[in-house]
Design a protein around this motif. Structure first.
Motif, short mmCIF file in Angstrom:
data_model
loop_
_atom_site.label_atom_id
_atom_site.label_comp_id
_atom_site.label_asym_id
_atom_site.label_seq_id
_atom_site.Cartn_x
_atom_site.Cartn_y
_atom_site.Cartn_z
N LEU A 141 -18.21 34.69 78.68
CA LEU A 141 -18.11 34.43 77.25
C LEU A 141 -18.16 32.93 77.01
O LEU A 141 -18.09 32.13 77.94
CB LEU A 141 -16.79 35.00 76.70
CG LEU A 141 -16.57 36.51 76.85
CD1 LEU A 141 -15.15 36.87 76.43
CD2 LEU A 141 -17.59 37.28 76.02
N THR A 142 -18.25 32.56 75.74
CA THR A 142 -18.16 31.14 75.41
C THR A 142 -16.70 30.72 75.36
O THR A 142 -15.79 31.55 75.19
CB THR A 142 -18.82 30.85 74.05
OG1 THR A 142 -18.08 31.53 73.02
CG2 THR A 142 -20.27 31.32 74.04
N ALA A 154 -13.56 31.63 80.40
CA ALA A 154 -14.83 31.95 79.75
C ALA A 154 -15.93 32.16 80.79
O ALA A 154 -16.73 33.10 80.68
CB ALA A 154 -15.21 30.81 78.80
N ALA A 208 -15.12 31.68 72.12
CA ALA A 208 -14.82 33.11 72.00
C ALA A 208 -13.49 33.44 72.67
O ALA A 208 -12.68 34.21 72.14
CB ALA A 208 -15.95 33.94 72.62
N SER A 225 -10.12 43.64 75.35
CA SER A 225 -10.81 42.35 75.40
C SER A 225 -9.84 41.19 75.16
O SER A 225 -9.94 40.14 75.81
CB SER A 225 -11.94 42.30 74.38
OG SER A 225 -11.44 42.51 73.06
#
Length: 313
Positions: free
Chosen positions: A35-36, A30, A39, A12
Motif C-alpha cells: 500500500l501507499t 506500507a 493509505a 484491513s
C-alpha cells in the motif's frame, strides 16, 4: 454472540496497525502490505477513531506505540496468527475434520507418530496435526484441541483422561556397563547418573525400591527424554527411562539394563481437552482410539498398569 460491530474493526485496519506496530514504521508497513504510506496512515487513524484510543505517538517522521497500543498490538498479533493458521488449516483440509494435538516431544516421536497411521487408515476423513509442548498451557488462548502430557497438571476448563502409567528402568550403553563392571543396584551409586528435571526424585525412588541406602545423589540434569536417551547411548552415564519410549534402543542393543533391578512407576500420562471438544466427531473418534492404544501399550509392557481413575478426581 459477537460483540457490537463498533468493537470489530475491519481486517484491513488491524493488518495495517499490526504491521506498523511490529516494524515501528508506517513506510515499512506500507511496503509489506503493498500500500501507499498515506493509505496505511489513514487506516491507522481510522482504527484509532473507531476505538477512541490513541495507539501511536507521532514524533516528526517516526511513530511509537502508546502503552495502550503496545498491549493492543500483542493481542491483535495473536488473533491474526490464529486466523491465519485457521485459514491454512482449512486450505489443507477443505473437507474439515482436522484436529490439533499437543504432545511431549519424545512421546510424540516414539509412541504417537508410529501409531497414527492406524488411526488415519480407519478414519480417512480426519487429519491430525501434532505440535510439541513441554509445559501445560491454557486452551482458552491456544487453538489446540487436546494435549497428551505427563501428570495430572492443572488445565483450566479441561477434562483429564488417564492413559497409562510410566514405568522407568535403569539403562546404559553396553560399553558403559562393561567398563564400570556394573552388576547390582548398589553399583550405580558410584557412576554418573543422568537426571530429568521433571522427574527430580526418580533416582531416589529407584534406589529405595531396590533396597539401596544412599546419602546423596549427583549427576547431569536434562530437560527432555530425547537428550537423556542420546546421552545414555553415548556412554555419559546411567539413565532412568520409560521402557516403551526406548524400544528402538533396547532392540538394537545401543541401550540395555544397567543392572538387574525393580522398575519404578513415576506417574501417569493424561489426555487433556476442553469439554466442548468431546462433541466434535473427529476428536471423539481420536480420543476413543487413543485410549484403546494406551491400554494396549499398558498390556504389552512389563511394569506398566492402568492408572487409578481416582487420580483424576
Amino acid at each position: 454472540m459477537l460483540p457490537p460491530r463498533r468493537f470489530l474493526p475491519s481486517f484491513s485496519l488491524l493488518a495495517a496497525f499490526e504491521a506498523a506496530a511490529r516494524t515501528g514504521s508506517v513506510t515499512a508497513a506500507a511496503n509489506e502490505l503493498g500500500l501507499t504510506q498515506s493509505a496505511v496512515s489513514r487506516q491507522i487513524s481510522a482504527l484509532e477513531k473507531q476505538l477512541g484510543v490513541p495507539l501511536f505517538l507521532r514524533e516528526r517522521q517516526t511513530i511509537r506505540l502508546t502503552l495502550a497500543g503496545d498491549g493492543y498490538a500483542r493481542e491483535i498479533r495473536e488473533a491474526l496468527r490464529r486466523i491465519s493458521n485457521a485459514s491454512l488449516n482449512l486450505r489443507a483440509h477443505p473437507q474439515g475434520g482436522a484436529i490439533t494435538v499437543s504432545v511431549l516431544p519424545m512421546f510424540g516421536a516414539r509412541w504417537l507418530a508410529p501409531r497414527l497411521g492406524r488411526f488415519l487408515e480407519g478414519h480417512p476423513g480426519v487429519a491430525v496435526n501434532v505440535v510439541s509442548r513441554l509445559e501445560p498451557f491454557d486452551f482458552r488462548f491456544d487453538p489446540i484441541d487436546a494435549a497428551i502430557h505427563f501428570g495430572a497438571a492443572r488445565w483450566p476448563g479441561a477434562e483429564l483422561t488417564p492413559l497409562m502409567q510410566e514405568g522407568m528402568i535403569a539403562v546404559c550403553s553396553p560399553d558403559f556397563r562393561r567398563r564400570l563392571a556394573l552388576q547390582a543396584p548398589a553399583d550405580l551409586l558410584r557412576v554418573p547418573l543422568i537426571h530429568l528435571n521433571s522427574r527430580p526424585d526418580a533416582w531416589e525412588n529407584w534406589f529405595l525400591a531396590n533396597g539401596v541406602h544412599f546419602e546423596s545423589l549427583h549427576g547431569m540434569l536434562f530437560d527432555q527424554f530425547m537428550a537423556i536417551t542420546e546421552a545414555a547411548v553415548s556412554g555419559l552415564g546411567a539413565a532412568l527411562l520409560p521402557a516403551f519410549l526406548i524400544e528402538r534402543e533396547l532392540a538394537d542393543g545401543t541401550l540395555e539394563l544397567a543392572v538387574p533391578g525393580q522398575p519404578i512407576q513415576t506417574g501417569a500420562y493424561y489426555l487433556a481437552n476442553p469439554a466442548d471438544r468431546d462433541g466434535y466427531a473427529p476428536f471423539s473418534a481420536f480420543k476413543t482410539w487413543l485410549i484403546a492404544e494406551a491400554k494396549a501399550t499398558d498390556g504389552e509392557r512389563a511394569g506398566l498398569q492402568s492408572p487409578d481413575p481416582s487420580a483424576n478426581s
